[in-house]
Design a protein around this motif. Structure first.
Motif, PDB file in Angstrom:
ATOM      1  N   CYS A 163       0.803  -1.219   0.000  1.00  0.00           N
ATOM      2  CA  CYS A 163       0.000   0.000   0.000  1.00  0.00           C
ATOM      3  C   CYS A 163       0.840   1.274   0.000  1.00  0.00           C
ATOM      4  N   GLY A 164       1.980   1.244   0.632  1.00  0.00           N
ATOM      5  CA  GLY A 164       2.821   2.428   0.713  1.00  0.00           C
ATOM      6  C   GLY A 164       2.356   3.467   1.708  1.00  0.00           C
ATOM      7  N   ILE A 165       1.320   3.152   2.494  1.00  0.00           N
ATOM      8  CA  ILE A 165       0.785   4.125   3.451  1.00  0.00           C
ATOM      9  C   ILE A 165       0.602   3.539   4.850  1.00  0.00           C
ATOM     10  N   ASP A 166       1.319   2.449   5.179  1.00  0.00           N
ATOM     11  CA  ASP A 166       1.292   1.861   6.519  1.00  0.00           C
ATOM     12  C   ASP A 166      -0.072   1.293   6.900  1.00  0.00           C
ATOM     13  N   VAL A 167      -0.762   0.701   5.930  1.00  0.00           N
ATOM     14  CA  VAL A 167      -2.052   0.096   6.221  1.00  0.00           C
ATOM     15  C   VAL A 167      -1.971  -1.421   6.146  1.00  0.00           C
ATOM     16  N   CYS A 168      -1.467  -1.967   5.044  1.00  0.00           N
ATOM     17  CA  CYS A 168      -1.491  -3.424   4.862  1.00  0.00           C
ATOM     18  C   CYS A 168      -0.392  -4.130   5.648  1.00  0.00           C
ATOM     19  N   LYS A 169       0.739  -3.472   5.806  1.00  0.00           N
ATOM     20  CA  LYS A 169       1.880  -3.959   6.581  1.00  0.00           C
ATOM     21  C   LYS A 169       2.572  -5.182   5.970  1.00  0.00           C
ATOM     22  N   THR A 221       6.354  -5.300   6.725  1.00  0.00           N
ATOM     23  CA  THR A 221       6.839  -5.315   8.104  1.00  0.00           C
ATOM     24  C   THR A 221       8.194  -6.007   8.213  1.00  0.00           C
ATOM     25  N   SER A 222       9.112  -5.311   8.837  1.00  0.00           N
ATOM     26  CA  SER A 222      10.466  -5.793   9.101  1.00  0.00           C
ATOM     27  C   SER A 222      10.788  -5.352  10.521  1.00  0.00           C
ATOM     28  N   HIS A 223      12.038  -5.492  10.932  1.00  0.00           N
ATOM     29  CA  HIS A 223      12.444  -5.026  12.264  1.00  0.00           C
ATOM     30  C   HIS A 223      13.508  -3.955  12.131  1.00  0.00           C
ATOM     31  N   LEU A 224      13.401  -2.948  12.967  1.00  0.00           N
ATOM     32  CA  LEU A 224      14.394  -1.886  13.082  1.00  0.00           C
ATOM     33  C   LEU A 224      14.866  -1.903  14.526  1.00  0.00           C
ATOM     34  N   ASP A 225      16.132  -2.249  14.716  1.00  0.00           N
ATOM     35  CA  ASP A 225      16.692  -2.404  16.066  1.00  0.00           C
ATOM     36  C   ASP A 225      15.834  -3.341  16.912  1.00  0.00           C
ATOM     37  N   GLY A 226      15.321  -4.396  16.274  1.00  0.00           N
ATOM     38  CA  GLY A 226      14.567  -5.424  16.993  1.00  0.00           C
ATOM     39  C   GLY A 226      13.081  -5.167  17.153  1.00  0.00           C
ATOM     40  N   GLU A 227      12.598  -4.018  16.719  1.00  0.00           N
ATOM     41  CA  GLU A 227      11.181  -3.685  16.841  1.00  0.00           C
ATOM     42  C   GLU A 227      10.538  -3.674  15.459  1.00  0.00           C
ATOM     43  N   ALA A 228       9.273  -4.100  15.380  1.00  0.00           N
ATOM     44  CA  ALA A 228       8.563  -4.070  14.106  1.00  0.00           C
ATOM     45  C   ALA A 228       8.473  -2.640  13.589  1.00  0.00           C
ATOM     46  N   PHE A 229       8.693  -2.490  12.286  1.00  0.00           N
ATOM     47  CA  PHE A 229       8.500  -1.192  11.640  1.00  0.00           C
ATOM     48  C   PHE A 229       8.079  -1.442  10.207  1.00  0.00           C
ATOM     49  N   ASN A 230       7.560  -0.393   9.576  1.00  0.00           N
ATOM     50  CA  ASN A 230       7.092  -0.512   8.210  1.00  0.00           C
ATOM     51  C   ASN A 230       7.954   0.357   7.305  1.00  0.00           C
ATOM     52  N   PRO A 231       8.851  -0.287   6.558  1.00  0.00           N
ATOM     53  CA  PRO A 231       9.785   0.455   5.719  1.00  0.00           C
ATOM     54  C   PRO A 231       9.136   1.219   4.571  1.00  0.00           C
ATOM     55  N   CYS A 232       7.862   0.966   4.278  1.00  0.00           N
ATOM     56  CA  CYS A 232       7.207   1.716   3.201  1.00  0.00           C
ATOM     57  C   CYS A 232       6.979   3.173   3.591  1.00  0.00           C
ATOM     58  N   VAL A 233       6.965   3.460   4.895  1.00  0.00           N
ATOM     59  CA  VAL A 233       6.718   4.838   5.346  1.00  0.00           C
ATOM     60  C   VAL A 233       7.871   5.382   6.189  1.00  0.00           C
ATOM     61  N   THR A 234       8.982   4.678   6.220  1.00  0.00           N
ATOM     62  CA  THR A 234      10.135   5.109   7.000  1.00  0.00           C
ATOM     63  C   THR A 234      11.236   5.559   6.044  1.00  0.00           C
ATOM     64  N   PRO A 235      11.566   6.845   6.053  1.00  0.00           N
ATOM     65  CA  PRO A 235      12.615   7.330   5.154  1.00  0.00           C
ATOM     66  C   PRO A 235      13.953   6.658   5.453  1.00  0.00           C
ATOM     67  N   TYR A 251       1.814 -13.734  -0.199  1.00  0.00           N
ATOM     68  CA  TYR A 251       2.312 -12.373  -0.390  1.00  0.00           C
ATOM     69  C   TYR A 251       2.525 -11.640   0.934  1.00  0.00           C
ATOM     70  N   CYS A 252       1.613 -11.753   1.848  1.00  0.00           N
ATOM     71  CA  CYS A 252       1.703 -11.014   3.114  1.00  0.00           C
ATOM     72  C   CYS A 252       2.543 -11.734   4.159  1.00  0.00           C
ATOM     73  N   GLN A 253       2.885 -12.980   3.907  1.00  0.00           N
ATOM     74  CA  GLN A 253       3.479 -13.809   4.949  1.00  0.00           C
ATOM     75  C   GLN A 253       4.802 -13.299   5.515  1.00  0.00           C
ATOM     76  N   PRO A 254       5.726 -12.749   4.726  1.00  0.00           N
ATOM     77  CA  PRO A 254       6.939 -12.218   5.366  1.00  0.00           C
ATOM     78  C   PRO A 254       6.613 -11.154   6.421  1.00  0.00           C
ATOM     79  N   GLY A 255       5.702 -10.246   6.097  1.00  0.00           N
ATOM     80  CA  GLY A 255       5.307  -9.224   7.060  1.00  0.00           C
ATOM     81  C   GLY A 255       4.580  -9.803   8.251  1.00  0.00           C
ATOM     82  N   GLN A 256       3.699 -10.785   7.999  1.00  0.00           N
ATOM     83  CA  GLN A 256       2.969 -11.446   9.088  1.00  0.00           C
ATOM     84  C   GLN A 256       3.949 -12.108  10.053  1.00  0.00           C
ATOM     85  N   ILE A 257       4.922 -12.830   9.497  1.00  0.00           N
ATOM     86  CA  ILE A 257       5.898 -13.537  10.329  1.00  0.00           C
ATOM     87  C   ILE A 257       6.722 -12.553  11.140  1.00  0.00           C
ATOM     88  N   MET A 258       7.172 -11.472  10.514  1.00  0.00           N
ATOM     89  CA  MET A 258       7.985 -10.488  11.233  1.00  0.00           C
ATOM     90  C   MET A 258       7.181  -9.808  12.343  1.00  0.00           C
TER      91      MET A 258
END
Length: 151
Positions: free
Chosen positions: A40-46, A49-63, A101-108
């Motif tokens: 989506c590119g707007i932090d809705v579908c997620k 989802t990956s981790h940033l310093d061990g915490e979930a984050f959404n790189p589509c909206v993180t510069p 398609y969503c599974q990598p984000g779901q797992i993270m």
């Protein structure tokens, strides 16, 4: 163009990119890390989802400028060599994926939850907002509970 250095899945990287380039595009287009998906590119579908310093984050909206000097982990960095993470194993055992398609984000997102709480309640699992168009939410819940028992 500015350069940004950070770690991806244990490997130091540097990318030349505009400061406002979403980290997702730095990962996918500049580094070839394609596990995090664009949905989506707007932090809705997620789906990203990956981790940033061990915490979930959404790189589509993180510069990319915000990950400078930090540790990014994607689905590609979750396993330890050939040994899958317990959440990945549970996903296979519970036959969670349909389209996948969503599974990598779901797992993270599930790993981040289990890092915060060893035995999540149904309400805590329901707080995961990742969208699955195939509707495998029951199997996702069962996989998270199975992984929690193993961890």
């Amino acid at each position: 163009m500015p350069s940004y250095s950070f770690t991806v899945n244990g490997r130091s990287v540097t990318v030349d990119a505009p400061a406002d380039l979403p980290t997702l595009w730095a990962l996918r287009d500049k580094l070839g890390v394609t596990g995090p998906k664009y949905g989506c590119g707007i932090d809705v579908c997620k789906a990203c989802t990956s981790h940033l310093d061990g915490e979930a984050f959404n790189p589509c909206v993180t510069p990319v400028s915000e990950v400078e000097g930090r540790d990014v982990t994607t689905i590609e960095g979750l396993a330890d060599g050939d040994e899958l993470h317990p959440v990945q194993e549970a996903w296979l055992e519970q036959d969670v994926a349909q389209c996948g398609y969503c599974q990598p984000g779901q797992i993270m997102a599930a790993v981040a939850l289990l890092n915060r709480t060893a035995d999540p309640t149904d309400a805590e699992i329901d707080e995961i907002e990742n969208v699955c168009r195939c509707g495998t939410y029951f199997r996702i819940r069962e996989a998270i509970k199975s992984a929690a028992a193993k961890m």
